[in-house]
Write a protein that holds these residues in place. Structure first.
Motif, mmCIF file in Angstrom:
data_model
loop_
_atom_site.group_PDB
_atom_site.id
_atom_site.type_symbol
_atom_site.label_atom_id
_atom_site.label_comp_id
_atom_site.label_asym_id
_atom_site.label_seq_id
_atom_site.Cartn_x
_atom_site.Cartn_y
_atom_site.Cartn_z
ATOM 1 N N ILE A 87 -8.080 -14.720 -3.130
ATOM 2 C CA ILE A 87 -9.545 -14.098 -2.996
ATOM 3 C C ILE A 87 -9.668 -13.607 -1.644
ATOM 4 O O ILE A 87 -10.392 -12.629 -1.437
ATOM 5 C CB ILE A 87 -10.609 -15.304 -3.193
ATOM 6 C CG1 ILE A 87 -10.696 -15.639 -4.750
ATOM 7 C CG2 ILE A 87 -12.085 -14.778 -2.670
ATOM 8 C CD1 ILE A 87 -11.537 -16.862 -5.079
ATOM 9 N N ASP A 88 -9.246 -14.151 -0.470
ATOM 10 C CA ASP A 88 -9.260 -13.544 0.857
ATOM 11 C C ASP A 88 -8.659 -12.237 0.917
ATOM 12 O O ASP A 88 -9.171 -11.482 1.463
ATOM 13 C CB ASP A 88 -8.798 -14.527 1.696
ATOM 14 C CG ASP A 88 -9.673 -15.841 2.049
ATOM 15 O OD1 ASP A 88 -10.927 -16.078 1.478
ATOM 16 O OD2 ASP A 88 -9.215 -16.712 2.657
ATOM 17 N N PHE A 89 -7.447 -12.247 0.191
ATOM 18 C CA PHE A 89 -6.378 -10.901 0.353
ATOM 19 C C PHE A 89 -7.251 -9.920 -0.338
ATOM 20 O O PHE A 89 -7.227 -8.881 0.190
ATOM 21 C CB PHE A 89 -5.173 -11.506 -0.369
ATOM 22 C CG PHE A 89 -4.135 -10.517 -0.175
ATOM 23 C CD1 PHE A 89 -3.927 -9.523 0.895
ATOM 24 C CD2 PHE A 89 -3.537 -10.068 -1.480
ATOM 25 C CE1 PHE A 89 -3.009 -8.500 0.756
ATOM 26 C CE2 PHE A 89 -2.448 -9.062 -1.581
ATOM 27 C CZ PHE A 89 -2.114 -8.317 -0.518
ATOM 28 N N LEU A 120 11.342 -9.729 2.018
ATOM 29 C CA LEU A 120 11.122 -8.604 1.081
ATOM 30 C C LEU A 120 9.775 -7.839 1.359
ATOM 31 O O LEU A 120 9.606 -6.595 0.664
ATOM 32 C CB LEU A 120 10.812 -9.224 -0.417
ATOM 33 C CG LEU A 120 12.087 -10.108 -1.004
ATOM 34 C CD1 LEU A 120 12.004 -10.498 -2.370
ATOM 35 C CD2 LEU A 120 13.352 -8.989 -1.236
ATOM 36 N N GLN A 121 8.971 -8.494 2.251
ATOM 37 C CA GLN A 121 7.774 -7.678 2.527
ATOM 38 C C GLN A 121 7.718 -6.238 2.625
ATOM 39 O O GLN A 121 6.941 -5.216 2.258
ATOM 40 C CB GLN A 121 7.141 -8.425 3.791
ATOM 41 C CG GLN A 121 5.706 -8.079 3.988
ATOM 42 C CD GLN A 121 4.861 -8.976 4.903
ATOM 43 O OE1 GLN A 121 5.532 -9.614 5.769
ATOM 44 N NE2 GLN A 121 3.695 -9.019 5.262
ATOM 45 N N ALA A 122 8.762 -5.796 3.782
ATOM 46 C CA ALA A 122 8.848 -4.386 3.948
ATOM 47 C C ALA A 122 9.218 -3.412 2.873
ATOM 48 O O ALA A 122 8.707 -2.419 2.789
ATOM 49 C CB ALA A 122 9.990 -4.466 5.167
ATOM 50 N N SER A 123 10.147 -4.092 2.187
ATOM 51 C CA SER A 123 10.470 -3.052 0.900
ATOM 52 C C SER A 123 9.540 -2.837 -0.057
ATOM 53 O O SER A 123 9.296 -1.905 -0.723
ATOM 54 C CB SER A 123 11.893 -3.682 0.352
ATOM 55 O OG SER A 123 11.518 -4.979 -0.332
ATOM 56 N N ILE A 124 8.515 -3.927 -0.206
ATOM 57 C CA ILE A 124 7.755 -3.882 -1.208
ATOM 58 C C ILE A 124 6.389 -3.015 -0.268
ATOM 59 O O ILE A 124 5.757 -2.301 -1.097
ATOM 60 C CB ILE A 124 6.801 -5.273 -1.432
ATOM 61 C CG1 ILE A 124 7.877 -5.943 -2.469
ATOM 62 C CG2 ILE A 124 5.548 -5.249 -2.266
ATOM 63 C CD1 ILE A 124 7.595 -7.473 -2.401
ATOM 64 N N GLY A 157 -2.259 -4.627 -4.141
ATOM 65 C CA GLY A 157 -1.687 -5.669 -3.287
ATOM 66 C C GLY A 157 -0.881 -6.639 -4.190
ATOM 67 O O GLY A 157 -0.893 -6.697 -5.278
ATOM 68 N N PHE A 158 0.357 -7.421 -3.343
ATOM 69 C CA PHE A 158 1.054 -8.117 -4.207
ATOM 70 C C PHE A 158 1.315 -9.497 -3.140
ATOM 71 O O PHE A 158 1.299 -9.423 -1.868
ATOM 72 C CB PHE A 158 2.352 -7.271 -4.058
ATOM 73 C CG PHE A 158 3.574 -8.029 -5.164
ATOM 74 C CD1 PHE A 158 2.960 -8.038 -6.158
ATOM 75 C CD2 PHE A 158 4.628 -8.429 -4.568
ATOM 76 C CE1 PHE A 158 4.021 -8.897 -7.246
ATOM 77 C CE2 PHE A 158 5.700 -9.034 -5.609
ATOM 78 C CZ PHE A 158 5.207 -9.274 -6.826
ATOM 79 N N SER A 208 0.152 -3.523 -0.193
ATOM 80 C CA SER A 208 -0.096 -4.175 0.763
ATOM 81 C C SER A 208 0.429 -5.690 0.105
ATOM 82 O O SER A 208 0.433 -5.873 -1.016
ATOM 83 C CB SER A 208 -1.560 -4.408 1.081
ATOM 84 O OG SER A 208 -2.059 -3.131 1.538
ATOM 85 N N THR A 209 0.958 -6.529 1.241
ATOM 86 C CA THR A 209 1.633 -7.731 0.774
ATOM 87 C C THR A 209 0.864 -8.991 1.478
ATOM 88 O O THR A 209 0.381 -8.780 2.726
ATOM 89 C CB THR A 209 3.107 -7.843 0.946
ATOM 90 O OG1 THR A 209 3.227 -7.613 2.354
ATOM 91 C CG2 THR A 209 3.788 -6.836 -0.094
ATOM 92 N N LEU A 210 0.792 -10.067 0.913
ATOM 93 C CA LEU A 210 0.537 -11.334 1.542
ATOM 94 C C LEU A 210 1.753 -12.147 1.110
ATOM 95 O O LEU A 210 2.041 -12.414 -0.100
ATOM 96 C CB LEU A 210 -0.549 -11.860 0.661
ATOM 97 C CG LEU A 210 -1.190 -13.377 1.165
ATOM 98 C CD1 LEU A 210 -1.841 -13.428 2.574
ATOM 99 C CD2 LEU A 210 -2.266 -13.764 0.128
#
Ligand code: GDP
Length: 311
Positions: free
Chosen positions: A303-305, A271-275, A261-262, A281-283
């Motif tokens: 923490i939730d992520f 940038l979410q899609a490229s990551i 996750g990032f 997974s991104t938050l």
């Protein structure tokens, strides 16, 4: 849930502080970079460890993020008058830390033991571990000045020379400090704080066994680069000089194979899609920790992520 964080100084300490406000001491451990450590005026100075400890103890200077609050500068001012070396600022309270640690190391005590004792004295209940008890010195290769010791580059030369690479002197012989591999093994997830990837997190990962231990765990990193720039420090400049466009994407790519996750800032939502194309997974959230509430807010989001990823 047990979390172990990897942290450098200022950016790392802020998130570590937020996490320590939510997770009890038996559920949160911090492993800190010691590649920035150096000897100066006969003193052994461990800038990132001190920043993390002072921050968790509520003793840090809120304006600089490093050093002590309510600091005085009598010794430093005298050194200036006497034409001593003053490129590295040392306050009176801070000097107390360096004097005792230097003396204890001279008598053969390990940095990890001294740190544990200092934490107790400062009222810190969470475990803070140096990455290693062995000497490791981050060296910065520069275009203009050849290879510089880290603090020479960072403080004395104000990060002005162009960086061409890094070397962690002594890393081949460095063993993880007692508790480091255990803290990784026992964690449900690891958090790479928003620290400089090149000179704060990479040295920790380079200690024998650490990277491979991290590879067995869910890892979430928080980007220290927001909108293509840093909040503070040379990380973006380093990416640029190494021929990489600084961005949250570049940080995700830096850690690519380790990350599950990032966390990126809302300004970097595009940038979410490229990551995610790297299978990470991104938050997307507000990652600026402008005050203690900001630290707590980001720590809660992290923490939730993490919880959502390991479920
Ligand atoms: P240093 O060893 O003192 O340079 O500290 P670190 O390596 O831990 O932190 C430096 C990094 O922290 C820089 O790249 C900053 O951009 C980042 N940073 C500082 N404050 C914040 C913040 O509030 N949010 C985020 N996301 N990054 C931050």
């Amino acid at each position: 849930m047990k979390i172990t964080a990897l942290a450098g100084g200022v950016g790392g300490a802020k998130l570590a502080h937020g996490l320590s406000q939510i997770l009890p001491p038996d559920q949160f451990t911090i492993i800190v970079n010691t590649g920035d450590d150096f000897e100066h005026l006969g003193l052994y100075i461990s800038p990132d460890l001190d920043t993390v400890c002072y921050t968790l103890a509520g003793l840090a200077n809120p304006l600089t993020g490093w050093g002590r609050k309510d600091e005085s500068w009598h010794a430093f001012n005298e050194m200036e008058k006497l034409a001593g070396q003053t490129w590295f600022r040392l306050g009176d309270r801070d000097l107390g830390t360096h004097l005792v640690r230097t003396e204890r190391r001279k008598h053969g005590e390990k940095l990890s033991t001294i740190t544990q004792n200092f934490c107790r004295a400062w009222g810190i209940e969470h475990t803070i571990l140096p990455m290693t008890d062995d000497p490791v010195y981050t060296m910065v290769a520069t275009k203009e000045m050849g290879e510089l010791a880290f603090q020479e580059y960072f403080v004395h030369q104000r990060c002005e020379p162009s960086v061409t690479g890094f070397r962690f002197d002594g890393i081949e012989k460095a063993l993880p400090a007692p508790g480091v591999l255990e803290a990784i093994d026992q964690a449900d997830a690891l958090v790479f704080c928003p620290s400089n990837p090149w000179v704060s997190i990479d040295p920790i990962l380079a200690v024998a066994g650490v990277r491979s231990a991290c590879a067995t765990k869910p890892v979430v990193a928080v980007s220290p680069i927001i909108g293509g720039d840093v909040v503070k420090g040379p990380a973006a400049k380093m990416y640029r000089e190494l021929g990489i466009q600084p961005s949250a994407y570049a940080v995700a790519k830096h850690y690519e194979n380790l990350l599950q996750g990032f966390v990126v800032d809302t300004v970097d939502a595009e940038l979410q899609a490229s990551i995610e194309a790297m299978n990470i997974s991104t938050l997307v959230t507000n990652t600026i920790m402008e005050d203690e509430l900001g630290r707590l807010r980001l720590a809660k989001d992290v923490i939730d992520f993490v919880n959502s990823l390991i479920k």
